[in-house]
Scaffold this motif. Structure first.
Motif, PDB file in Angstrom:
ATOM      1  N   GLU A 209      35.126  41.696  41.287  1.00 42.63           N
ATOM      2  CA  GLU A 209      36.123  42.371  40.456  1.00 42.63           C
ATOM      3  C   GLU A 209      36.455  41.552  39.214  1.00 42.63           C
ATOM      4  O   GLU A 209      36.704  42.107  38.135  1.00 42.63           O
ATOM      5  CB  GLU A 209      37.399  42.611  41.263  1.00 42.63           C
ATOM      6  CG  GLU A 209      37.276  43.726  42.288  1.00 42.63           C
ATOM      7  CD  GLU A 209      38.546  43.896  43.096  1.00 42.63           C
ATOM      8  OE1 GLU A 209      38.532  44.730  44.012  1.00 42.63           O
ATOM      9  OE2 GLU A 209      39.541  43.206  42.799  1.00 42.63           O
ATOM     10  N   ASP A 210      36.471  40.246  39.367  1.00 45.44           N
ATOM     11  CA  ASP A 210      36.792  39.392  38.227  1.00 45.44           C
ATOM     12  C   ASP A 210      35.704  39.397  37.165  1.00 45.44           C
ATOM     13  O   ASP A 210      35.907  38.885  36.062  1.00 45.44           O
ATOM     14  CB  ASP A 210      37.065  37.959  38.693  1.00 45.44           C
ATOM     15  CG  ASP A 210      38.516  37.763  39.104  1.00 45.44           C
ATOM     16  OD1 ASP A 210      38.866  36.651  39.519  1.00 45.44           O
ATOM     17  OD2 ASP A 210      39.311  38.721  38.995  1.00 45.44           O
TER      18      ASP A 210
ATOM     19  N   ASP B 257      39.511  45.048  35.679  1.00 38.90           N
ATOM     20  CA  ASP B 257      40.024  44.558  36.956  1.00 38.90           C
ATOM     21  C   ASP B 257      40.597  43.153  36.805  1.00 38.90           C
ATOM     22  O   ASP B 257      41.655  42.832  37.375  1.00 38.90           O
ATOM     23  CB  ASP B 257      38.911  44.553  38.003  1.00 38.90           C
ATOM     24  CG  ASP B 257      38.482  45.942  38.400  1.00 38.90           C
ATOM     25  OD1 ASP B 257      37.355  46.079  38.922  1.00 38.90           O
ATOM     26  OD2 ASP B 257      39.256  46.893  38.194  1.00 38.90           O
ATOM     27  N   TYR B 258      39.900  42.320  36.071  1.00 36.90           N
ATOM     28  CA  TYR B 258      40.380  40.957  35.834  1.00 36.90           C
ATOM     29  C   TYR B 258      41.719  40.982  35.107  1.00 36.90           C
ATOM     30  O   TYR B 258      42.662  40.269  35.458  1.00 36.90           O
ATOM     31  CB  TYR B 258      39.351  40.183  35.015  1.00 36.90           C
ATOM     32  CG  TYR B 258      39.772  38.794  34.619  1.00 36.90           C
ATOM     33  CD1 TYR B 258      40.247  38.532  33.334  1.00 36.90           C
ATOM     34  CD2 TYR B 258      39.684  37.745  35.518  1.00 36.90           C
ATOM     35  CE1 TYR B 258      40.628  37.246  32.968  1.00 36.90           C
ATOM     36  CE2 TYR B 258      40.070  36.458  35.166  1.00 36.90           C
ATOM     37  CZ  TYR B 258      40.538  36.214  33.883  1.00 36.90           C
ATOM     38  OH  TYR B 258      40.927  34.958  33.525  1.00 36.90           O
TER      39      TYR B 258
ATOM     40  N   ARG C 278      44.562  42.019  37.418  1.00 40.86           N
ATOM     41  CA  ARG C 278      44.953  40.945  38.332  1.00 40.86           C
ATOM     42  C   ARG C 278      45.852  39.936  37.626  1.00 40.86           C
ATOM     43  O   ARG C 278      46.905  39.533  38.143  1.00 40.86           O
ATOM     44  CB  ARG C 278      43.721  40.246  38.906  1.00 40.86           C
ATOM     45  CG  ARG C 278      44.078  39.127  39.882  1.00 40.86           C
ATOM     46  CD  ARG C 278      42.847  38.570  40.577  1.00 40.86           C
ATOM     47  NE  ARG C 278      41.982  37.839  39.670  1.00 40.86           N
ATOM     48  CZ  ARG C 278      42.220  36.581  39.275  1.00 40.86           C
ATOM     49  NH1 ARG C 278      43.309  35.947  39.684  1.00 40.86           N
ATOM     50  NH2 ARG C 278      41.379  35.967  38.476  1.00 40.86           N
TER      51      ARG C 278
ATOM     52  N   GLU D 208      34.637  42.242  36.124  1.00 42.76           N
ATOM     53  CA  GLU D 208      34.998  43.464  35.405  1.00 42.76           C
ATOM     54  C   GLU D 208      36.233  43.181  34.566  1.00 42.76           C
ATOM     55  O   GLU D 208      37.291  42.820  35.107  1.00 42.76           O
ATOM     56  CB  GLU D 208      35.289  44.599  36.385  1.00 42.76           C
ATOM     57  CG  GLU D 208      34.198  44.869  37.383  1.00 42.76           C
ATOM     58  CD  GLU D 208      33.074  45.706  36.812  1.00 42.76           C
ATOM     59  OE1 GLU D 208      32.019  45.794  37.440  1.00 42.76           O
ATOM     60  OE2 GLU D 208      33.271  46.273  35.724  1.00 42.76           O
TER      61      GLU D 208
END
Length: 872
Positions: free
Chosen positions: A591-592, A597-598, A601, A594
């Motif tokens: 995810e990080d 998404d990063y 977060r 992307e």
């Protein structure tokens, strides 16, 4: 079956004017990474792109055989059957050992079959590359097709065939293909016809396997943190050791020119009307392909497309309509699909033909083509985010087109598409004599009832609540329409119930409840559920964790056994714990990669601070890395108590039998110790505004702007729903300003992080770094407009309509209904609140929106994050 245009076809997106030079430069940047291509001595083709941005590798094996290559056994589903069986054992590995080995390396394995290919793939950490290649070469080239597995898997696929026959959308799709293609093998379903499939023998399967699965009919596509030398060495030492095979040509019958309209109308016990109209088009590499893609986008590629605007927004004729250009390498279909009320079907078809005639006569503006250009470029960027996506692009280019550089050529050809081109291809291909039309809808009796003004409404009894002395609760709703039953177990859990240094343990616990128990190993559980064609899956959220089992009615006792084991005797085997923990950590790392998404977060961490919602339900890597099996056991003991269990069952079941089985479990099987509900006070938001930039090595920038929000139990929650709808979607003013008018963003909208008593309201946009500040200005201007109570009645009506429609549309399945009821009961909300919800929506006006925005969209409590490439 997967479509073949994921790589190259265009869909809707924003447009801004690009000069030809700028477009050329961006395309060259996208394709500047070198690609290695080798043909081994045995004829196998290897394509490889090194990418060391992440320690991940995707290895994909593309076998150039699919349902159209089944020769004298066409329509038997050989390719799909074989795909299933290649996971059942080789000369060196047993069937169960294959998935265990892949999971143990932290990877995931899967496969799919289409008309013209079968693809097997593993995504895993790059340090396991040699093992990944060895596993894939073993299953693809050395499978044994054990006789007992052939028979066991036959039953599984028979259930899959039956499920397909129960799926109206799949039925419509297959009807369109058999109507449009009356000679070409596209007319046959990939999974096969039941009557033909049942006759397939192991000998026929094995003969097909040996004739088609030869190295000179295989492409291996690899992208990831592997050097060219290591890549070639591993592939040669595995795939390269199998000699070239005899590959006889397969005669594929050509489809003759269609001279008249074809039609098939399917009637039955359906609640709504579906339709499809198809026109034959040439293959993907044809010069007209990008023009047809652009035409599909303009006609039905989004909520601002011509068909959507004309038939849905203005004419109110359809609930949904879209358009796609499907051409996987041979002949294809230009396909318009729609959903409408049955009394409007004829009017819908007339309206579609009227729009097509208008396009043929008048064409489109330059703006439409600009949108297509930008979307194609954006699609390339998005498709290259993961190693798997990049490997798929290489595979498609090599197998479907025969050119791994086709993506670059396609995008360059798209830059030359002009409005006249769209008009020309419409005139050439969208001709009535070449049209195939199919419909699927209610039978004539239902039609007569509607014509008489009688509303045919599906009526289901409401969920019945059964409460047990232990404190556990059971919800029941019978639905005999389809032979399926869905059991959902919901428990309070998630971030609010986790220790500060154990974030993510609830989601891990949910997954482990579907694995090892005192009575079965994880592999045995998986084998059992798959053998009956069922599903057993878990999920975690901000406020709950849950798992669900869905099976045929005849297998209900099996499902109840699995449910009982999960809640009463999970064993949390150390090996499985470690495998699932590593998978959850890998998911966070993925995810990080992307940027959006990063960004989310990082935003949550800064916005919520020490509040539990500062970490999403999947946790954070640092906490998970030090988590132990004993921590999960303690979390299980805290959460899995009878007063915290809600079971929701929907579907085709015998109520007396089910309740007797469940009562034993809920009244005496699960521990009945009291459950302590979290009492964390509502979060009012950060004490002061925060504005910061987070560097990330990506091409685009992401703008995220967050404010405090109410929880789902607050009376004002529905106002937030209306605002979220107002700011989202392709017909929103924010979208039109940022994407349509100014072409500044790839995507723009809003979202909510929802809790019971508080949350976070987020605006987001993906844009070019140089335009991030201007996007922020537009977001702020839209907020100011709402604060000034300038939202129009038309906007309010649109929001209400979409939100009202979303509820029944989102609860069409037994699983969705079971989940909705269980969540509402867990949250102490009414089980059926649709009418109340609609009344609340009607009460929301511009003044209510303004009050909400003034209270919560306070610049003094705003957190703004821009993730973008590091400057300088």
């Amino acid at each position: 079956m997967q479509t073949d245009l994921v790589c190259f076809n265009i869909m809707y997106n924003s447009s801004s004017h690009f000069s030809a030079a700028a477009s050329h430069d961006l395309i060259e940047r996208l394709f500047k990474a070198p690609v290695e291509r080798h043909i081994l001595d045995n004829g196998l083709t290897l394509v490889h792109r090194p990418d060391f941005s992440s320690e991940v590798v995707s290895v994909q094996v593309w076998v150039k055989t699919g349902s159209i290559h089944e020769d004298t056994l066409i329509g038997s589903g050989l390719s799909h059957y074989l795909e299933h069986l290649l996971f059942k054992g080789t000369e060196r590995r047993g069937g169960k050992a294959i998935s265990r080995e892949v999971h143990a390396m932290g990877g995931g394995i899967n496969a799919y079959t289409t008309f013209d290919r079968t693809v097997y793939y593993i995504d895993a950490p790059s340090n396991a590359f040699g093992q990944v290649v060895d596993v894939l070469s073993d299953i693809v080239l050395h499978s044994t097709l054990p006789a007992e597995e052939v028979e066991r898997e036959r039953d599984v696929i028979l259930r899959e065939i039956d499920m397909g026959l129960d799926d109206p959308d799949r039925q419509l799709s297959q009807a369109l293909f058999r109507t449009a293609f009356q000679s070409h093998p596209y007319r046959e379903p990939v999974i096969g016809h039941r009557a033909l499939y049942e006759q397939v023998t192991r000998e026929e399967l094995f003969a097909y396997y040996k004739s088609r699965y030869v190295p000179n009919n295989i492409v291996v596509s690899i992208v990831g943190a592997v050097t060219p030398a290591d890549c070639l060495r591993e592939v040669e030492s595995t795939f390269g050791q199998v000699p070239r095979g005899r590959l006889a040509p397969v005669l594929i019958e050509e489809e003759p020119i269609q001279l008249a309209t074809r039609r098939e109308d399917i009637v039955g016990d359906y609640n709504i009307f579906r339709g499809g109209i198809g026109f034959k088009v040439p293959h993907l590499s044809h010069p007209d392909s990008p023009r047809l893609d652009a035409l599909a986008h303009a006609l039905g590629g989004g909520e601002s497309s011509l068909l959507w605007e004309r038939l849905r927004n203005t004419g109110k004729l359809v609930h949904y309509i879209d358009c796609r250009n499907w051409n996987p390498g041979g002949r294809g279909l230009f396909w318009i699909s729609y959903v409408c009320d049955s009394d409007k079907q004829s009017e819908v078809e007339d309206a579609i033909h009227e729009v097509i005639r208008e396009v043929c006569e008048s064409g489109f503006t330059e703006t439409v083509v600009e949108k297509a250009r930008r979307q194609a470029l954006t699609g390339e960027i998005n498709g290259r985010k993961t190693m798997s996506g990049q490997a798929s692009r290489l595979g498609l280019g090599e197998v479907v087109i025969g050119d791994i550089h086709y993506g670059r050529r396609y995008l360059k050809r798209l830059q030359s598409v002009a409005p006249q081109d769209l008009q020309d291809v419409a005139r050439t291909y969208l001709v009535e004599d070449g049209m195939s039309a199919v419909t699927l809808g209610p039978d004539s009796e239902a039609d007569v009832a509607q014509a008489d003004g009688i509303a045919e409404v599906l009526t289901l009894d409401p969920f019945e609540l059964v409460e047990f002395e232990s404190g556990a609760r059971l919800l029941l709703q019978e639905d005999k329409r389809l032979p399926k039953v869905h059991i959902r177990c919901v428990l309070r859990g998630g971030p609010l119930y986790e220790l500060e240094n154990q974030r993510g343990v609830s989601e891990l616990l949910a997954e482990l409840l579907t694995q090892d128990t005192a009575n079965r190993s994880a592999a045995e559980v998986a084998s059992l559920i798959e053998s009956i064609g069922g599903s057993f899956a878990a999920t975690g959220g901000n406020n709950t964790l849950s798992f669900a089992i869905e099976v045929l009615p005849t297998d209900l006792d099996v499902a109840l056994d699995l449910l009982s084991d999960a809640l009463t005797c999970p064993s949390f085997a150390e090996a499985t714990f470690r495998t699932e923990l590593e998978a959850q950590i890998a998911g966070l790392k993925e995810e990080d990669d992307e940027i959006l998404d990063y960004g989310f977060r990082k935003l949550r961490e800064r916005f919520f601070g020490a509040h539990p919602f500062g970490v999403a339900s999947d946790g954070r890597v640092a906490d998970l890395e030090q988590l132990t099996r004993e921590d999960v056991v303690k979390h299980f003991e805290r959460l899995v108590t009878a007063p915290n269990v809600v079971l929701s069952v929907s579907g085709d079941f015998d109520r007396t039998h089910l309740q007797q089985r469940v009562q034993v479990l809920l009244d005496s099987g699960i521990r009945a110790v009291p459950f302590e509900v979290d009492d964390t006070p509502p979060y009012a938001g950060p004490a002061q505004a925060v504005d910061w930039v987070e560097p990330m090595d990506r091409e685009q920038a992401v703008v995220l702007q967050a404010y405090p929000d109410v929880g789902i139990k607050d009376e004002r929650y529905v106002v937030g729903e209306m605002l979220n709808e107002l700011f989202s979607g392709m017909s929103s003013r924010l979208f039109e300003r940022v994407r349509e008018d100014k072409g500044m963003a790839y995507y723009v909208g809003s979202s909510r992080i929802v809790g019971l008593h508080s949350g976070m309201f987020v605006f987001y946009a993906g844009t070019h770094p140089s335009q991030a500040a201007e996007v922020v200005t537009e977001i702020d201007a839209e907020i100011a407009r709402v604060m000034a109570a300038e939202v129009t009645e038309d906007e309010l009506a649109r929001c209400r309509t979409r939100l009202n429609a979303a509820r029944p549309m989102g609860r069409q399945t037994i699983g969705a209904r079971a989940m909705h009821a269980a969540i509402n009961l867990t949250y102490e909300l009414p089980l059926d609140d649709d009418a109340e919800h609609a009344e609340k929506l009607d009460a929301v006006d511009a003044t209510a929106m303004a009050s909400f925005a003034q209270e919560f969209f306070d610049a003094k409590r705003q957190v703004r994050l821009i993730v973008q490439p590091e400057v300088g």
